[in-house]
Enzyme design. Structure first.
Site, PDB file in Angstrom:
ATOM      1  N   GLY A  37     -13.111  16.714  68.364  1.00 41.30           N
ATOM      2  CA  GLY A  37     -13.165  16.815  66.915  1.00 41.30           C
ATOM      3  C   GLY A  37     -13.088  15.487  66.188  1.00 41.30           C
ATOM      4  O   GLY A  37     -13.708  14.490  66.571  1.00 41.30           O
ATOM      5  N   THR A  39     -10.695  13.370  65.940  1.00 42.08           N
ATOM      6  CA  THR A  39     -10.107  12.258  66.689  1.00 42.08           C
ATOM      7  C   THR A  39     -11.169  11.581  67.539  1.00 42.08           C
ATOM      8  O   THR A  39     -11.212  10.341  67.641  1.00 42.08           O
ATOM      9  CB  THR A  39      -8.955  12.748  67.580  1.00 42.08           C
ATOM     10  OG1 THR A  39      -7.991  13.430  66.790  1.00 42.08           O
ATOM     11  CG2 THR A  39      -8.282  11.581  68.286  1.00 42.08           C
ATOM     12  N   LYS A 139       7.395  18.135  79.754  1.00 41.45           N
ATOM     13  CA  LYS A 139       7.955  18.800  80.936  1.00 41.45           C
ATOM     14  C   LYS A 139       7.626  18.015  82.200  1.00 41.45           C
ATOM     15  O   LYS A 139       8.468  17.863  83.094  1.00 41.45           O
ATOM     16  CB  LYS A 139       7.399  20.221  81.039  1.00 41.45           C
ATOM     17  CG  LYS A 139       7.840  20.949  82.308  1.00 41.45           C
ATOM     18  CD  LYS A 139       7.325  22.376  82.358  1.00 41.45           C
ATOM     19  CE  LYS A 139       7.784  23.062  83.657  1.00 41.45           C
ATOM     20  NZ  LYS A 139       7.394  24.491  83.697  1.00 41.45           N
ATOM     21  N   HIS A 269      38.600  10.588  45.974  1.00 39.17           N
ATOM     22  CA  HIS A 269      38.810  11.587  47.028  1.00 39.17           C
ATOM     23  C   HIS A 269      38.259  12.947  46.617  1.00 39.17           C
ATOM     24  O   HIS A 269      38.921  13.968  46.783  1.00 39.17           O
ATOM     25  CB  HIS A 269      40.287  11.666  47.403  1.00 39.17           C
ATOM     26  CG  HIS A 269      40.884  10.345  47.764  1.00 39.17           C
ATOM     27  ND1 HIS A 269      40.332   9.512  48.713  1.00 39.17           N
ATOM     28  CD2 HIS A 269      41.978   9.694  47.292  1.00 39.17           C
ATOM     29  CE1 HIS A 269      41.060   8.406  48.815  1.00 39.17           C
ATOM     30  NE2 HIS A 269      42.061   8.492  47.957  1.00 39.17           N
ATOM     31  N   GLU A 321      34.092   1.387  43.675  1.00 37.85           N
ATOM     32  CA  GLU A 321      33.282   1.339  44.894  1.00 37.85           C
ATOM     33  C   GLU A 321      31.804   1.600  44.620  1.00 37.85           C
ATOM     34  O   GLU A 321      30.932   0.903  45.120  1.00 37.85           O
ATOM     35  CB  GLU A 321      33.791   2.384  45.901  1.00 37.85           C
ATOM     36  CG  GLU A 321      35.110   2.038  46.560  1.00 37.85           C
ATOM     37  CD  GLU A 321      34.930   1.095  47.733  1.00 37.85           C
ATOM     38  OE1 GLU A 321      33.792   0.935  48.226  1.00 37.85           O
ATOM     39  OE2 GLU A 321      35.941   0.504  48.149  1.00 37.85           O
ATOM     40  N   ASP A 461      54.471  32.801  35.104  1.00 37.93           N
ATOM     41  CA  ASP A 461      55.156  31.510  35.054  1.00 37.93           C
ATOM     42  C   ASP A 461      54.271  30.383  34.514  1.00 37.93           C
ATOM     43  O   ASP A 461      54.726  29.528  33.752  1.00 37.93           O
ATOM     44  CB  ASP A 461      55.739  31.130  36.424  1.00 37.93           C
ATOM     45  CG  ASP A 461      54.787  31.400  37.574  1.00 37.93           C
ATOM     46  OD1 ASP A 461      53.592  31.653  37.322  1.00 37.93           O
ATOM     47  OD2 ASP A 461      55.252  31.367  38.739  1.00 37.93           O
TER      48      ASP A 461
END
Length: 507
Positions: A37, A39, A139, A269, A321, A461
């Site tokens: 093709g 390529t 493989k 943090h 930073e 509370d």
């Protein structure tokens, strides 16, 4: 084992760029080249003599190119074992030429999905022949060299130049590992596309790009970032990002995304020690800094507007930073660059993943990203007193910050500024007391704030402590079997409390 001289090669690639030096080297060594093709046409234009795969197999490319290399004469040439007499006999019987080198890449499946192409177009980019050739050659690495990506061309050219057109077993095994990395990555993305509905319960992720970090959370731990950070940020200045920098940057980006108005957040943090909005970046920054100028030292700062000279002059007074912003004015950038280690990131408008995962015990946990953000429309007033219009705006602001703060958390804020927070406490009462004490230590009048909690109050509370500090409006998820106790206290003390029905635990 002795080096294996490459005498024949199969080349079939989607991307033709960067291939020329390898083709030239194969020509110099007299390697027989098989191709097909586009390529084949490309190789012949480079002056290479090419044997068409169709001539080898006596079969044309069929079904619109879906089948062209899937043939025993191709796969037999790759997979037969050179030290197995039975394989050699069968190769000779069926006139199968050996193939020592396979150069193949894959159809651009990921790119096609990312382009928003139709399902039909995406399916056509599922490579069959290419993936099969890669797996076969990998493989049989004992005898065959597989080159599975154009990113490997320079390395293989250098290798073949160094070894005069030959390879050794360790070379072939290394390239086989690269090949299985390519094939497994490809299959993972196909699976995740086909399984978009999540009907098959399986955790599969594959990221090809990696960036070594100075270390992990601590110097004795190794660290690596997997991903293309350059897609999200352009680093304009400073040292290499660390593991902890990245964790804080992630938290900063998530928090800043909650605000449409000009906003600045300072994190330490992963928790915000200052968040504020303003008419200008300078105003927003100074207000954010005033929340906790002590914790801001060495932190990560994010702005959702351009950094101009006015705010840069203020920023330059602080040691931090990392600074993140979508833009930097030229003079402001020059000033901020005067500190060579200061990390300056330009944030790009990239859509972030909506799935989160992390390793845990002997597995991985995954969850949807927390995309829920409550507005005034989500508030359900549980008390007799309704919050004022100003209090509602403050409750929205406080709830946004609370969502991005570690549990147990309490946030005290106005409609434009976080005064303080109590973060990561084992008791919500401790979180509230911490927030009040911290705000007061920096001279803030907490009676001007509202209170947000990431979870319900099982006892009254917290509202009692808030009331005694002068806080008169509260937002919380609700859902405790004892909600009424807190409601009753608020009613008895002229407090307004709204419930959202949405909990935002952050661990």
């Amino acid at each position: 084992m002795q080096p294996v001289k490459i005498k024949s090669a199969l080349i079939s690639v989607y991307y033709k760029d960067r291939l020329e030096p390898l083709v030239e080297l194969l020509k110099q060594h007299g390697v027989t080249i098989y191709s097909t093709g586009g390529t084949q046409t490309f190789l012949e234009e480079q002056g290479a003599k090419v044997v068409a795969v169709e001539d080898l197999t006596d079969y044309p490319s069929i079904f619109g190119g879906r089948v062209k290399t899937l043939h025993p004469k191709v796969f037999g040439g790759i997979l037969h074992r050179r030290d197995n007499q039975s394989d050699l006999s069968e190769r000779e019987k069926y006139e199968i030429p050996p193939i020592d080198l396979v150069v193949v890449d894959l159809y651009p499946f990921e790119e096609t999905v990312a382009s928003g192409a139709s399902e039909a177009d995406v399916i056509e980019k599922i490579d069959i022949g290419g993936i099969s050739l890669i797996r076969a050659a990998a493989k049989n690495f004992k005898d065959v060299l597989i080159v599975s990506s154009r990113e490997q061309y320079d390395e293989v050219v250098e290798l073949l130049q160094e070894k005069n057109g030959a390879t050794e077993l360790e070379d072939r095994k290394r390239f086989a590992a690269k090949a299985f990395n390519v094939s497994s990555h490809y299959d993972t993305h196909i699976f995740n596309y086909m399984n978009a509905a999540g009907e098959t319960q399986a955790f599969k992720q594959s990221v090809q790009h990696s960036m070594p970090l100075r270390y992990g959370e601590n110097p004795h731990q190794k660290g690596t970032f997997y991903g293309k950070l350059e897609d999200l940020f352009e680093q304009l200045n400073g040292k290499q990002l660390s593991y902890n920098n990245l964790v804080d940057v992630d938290a900063a980006v998530a928090l800043a995304a909650e605000f449409e108005e000009p906003a600045v957040a300072i994190l330490k943090h992963t928790n915000a020690c200052g968040v504020a909005t303003g008419e200008s970046m300078k105003e927003a920054y100074l207000n954010a800094l005033s929340s906790d100028p002590v914790s801001a030292f060495g932190g990560v700062i994010i702005a959702n507007r351009a950094i101009d000279m006015a705010v840069a002059e203020e920023l330059n007074k602080l040691f931090f930073e990392v600074l993140i912003a979508p833009e930097y004015e030229a003079d402001a950038l020059d000033l901020l660059k005067t500190k060579k280690n200061r990390i300056l990131l330009k944030q790009k408008p990239v859509e972030l993943p909506t799935k989160l995962f992390k390793t845990l015990l002997n597995g991985v946990i995954e969850q949807d990203k927390d995309l829920a953000t409550e507005t005034e429309a989500d508030f359900k007033t549980a008390t007799k007193r309704q919050p004022t219009a100003e209090e509602k705006k403050a409750l929205v602001f406080a709830a946004k910050v609370c969502k991005h703060t570690k549990s147990n958390t309490i946030v005290l804020a106005t409609d434009k500024m976080m005064f303080s927070s109590g973060v990561g406490q084992t008791s919500r009462v401790d979180a509230l007391r911490q927030a009040i004490e911290k705000a007061q230590s920096f001279g803030f009048d907490v009676s001007k704030t509202v209170m947000a909690s990431d979870a319900f109050f099982p006892f009254p509370d917290c509202v009692e402590i808030a009331d005694k500090a002068g806080i008169k409006a509260v937002v919380q998820p609700g859902g405790s079997i004892k909600d009424q106790d807190s409601i009753d206290y608020c009613d008895a003390h002229n407090m307004a409390m709204v419930m959202t029905g949405v909990r935002h635990f952050k661990h």
